[in-house]
Design a protein around this motif. Sequence first.
Motif: not given
Length: 522
Positions: A2, A22, A110, A114, A153, A156-157, A160, A162-163, A178, A501
């Motif tokens: 992140i 992150c 990932w 971020w 986002d 990412l969603a 993965w 939930e972020i 998350r 993750i």
Amino acid sequence: MIMKKTLFTICLAGALLSTVSCKKFLTEDSLTKLDESKVYSDVNLIETSLKGVYSNFKNFRTDEQGLITMMGTDETQQGAFQMKSDPQKGGLDRYDLNLNSLLPHLANQWNIRWPVVNESAKIINGLEKLNAKAGTREGNLLGEAYFVRGFVDFELAMYWGEIPIRDISRESTLGFKRQPLKDVWTFIINDFTKASQLCPQTNTAGRATIGAAFAMLGKAYMSAPESTGLRNFDSARLAFEQMMGKYSLVAYKDLWDYTKSNTAESIFEFQFSPVYPNNNKLQFQIGSRAVQAAFGDGCYYSGYDKIVPTVHAYETVANGGIWEDGDLRKDESIRYDFTYYGTTPTLDPILWEDLGTNYDELKPHVKKYEDFRTDKHSDQKINNEWNSGKNIPVLRLGDIKLCYAECLNELGKTNDAVNVVNEVRTRAWGGTLPADKRWTALSQDAFRTAIMDERIRELFAENWRRIDLIRTGKFIEYVKTRNKWAKESGSLQAFQMLYPIPDVEMKLNDQITPEDQNPGYK
């Protein structure tokens, strides 16, 4: 990861994409040593920061990292030698135990996202404090930042689940953990809604416009998990109707002609050139090893087979694939013939790979990103396919028309949906669609099945397939039967629709722990 290290870069636009946690990125001081209150209150510095964001955003689609999310689908898979030589990365297609939180290729996916999300969030926070308004320079920049944050986002969603939500104004309450899916998707939809209100009508190539914002707003409404209660095909339809009239379909071959970049169909595309450091390096990854062994790196379609089409994606309908006679998209998308200036390469120079019956170096390959400017016969004398630098389409009208047709079908307007698809197919047959290739009356379920193959024909290797499979619930069914490596391993399970993750994230961010891992992964 992140990451809080500021991406604002007057002269370090790409250098700040370091691979640290992150949370670490979110807490380190800026390398520029500039007071953030000054950076994000000065519109000139904000625009410089935003340019850095765009630069790092487009880097998602460069080199091998630009192909990772295209692996393991029913459309593209890793080449046989790549699977043998790198069993760990092979987990992305086999869906075996190598697909785990330690896989560095996923950690990189990932990590590279971020910093872009975080810097966009800082720009948004700064411009909101400046009370940026629609129609002003500040308002346009704010709209663009909303678009970029929303887009990343969104990815990412989809990948993965939930972020973390990066909203600087709520950082003290949200932290770096998350967040529930409904909150995440509400946030994404809100970003695109605001982007559609603030982005400029036109913009510099490679930057967001109101059209791009509405296009992604529609995609977000189509893709939000049903469990969130936010999936809304009518809202998606309305979003698409707000922007489609601003664009027009062009000849399909023109989309892949580097002399005709940013066509009337282009909504948003990443800008590249065959000159380092602005090359995308994709051909180096997707070309043929057999061609490279025969003709060297100076042949513009040589490379290293990192991804190749699945049989389903390159074969004819008669042979169990998707391609119909006369569809011009077929030969623009996929290379079948490797003859180079009168010489046809063989597998002889690479038989040392010892792949048994799995040699695929002279089977069909991705063609869309080939760049003749890199060929040794080109006037530019670049002489290395590594320098491939075609623009990469991210959003274009052909895609959005098919999305719009899906919405119409889901709303019970299947006949209208069929008509929209036929508009796209008419272009695929050069402007005159034969009667036997025209879609006619379909049931709603039959349309759902047919549109998935049509999206491969139209969007092959444009990095939408994984998202399409996930949002339609077809991921397991199609990948299990159409991806060679997944079919052979028989390991694919439903939980693997989402990536794990990364372990390094959980070690460095105390707000994402092993207990927060996606179900099914250890």
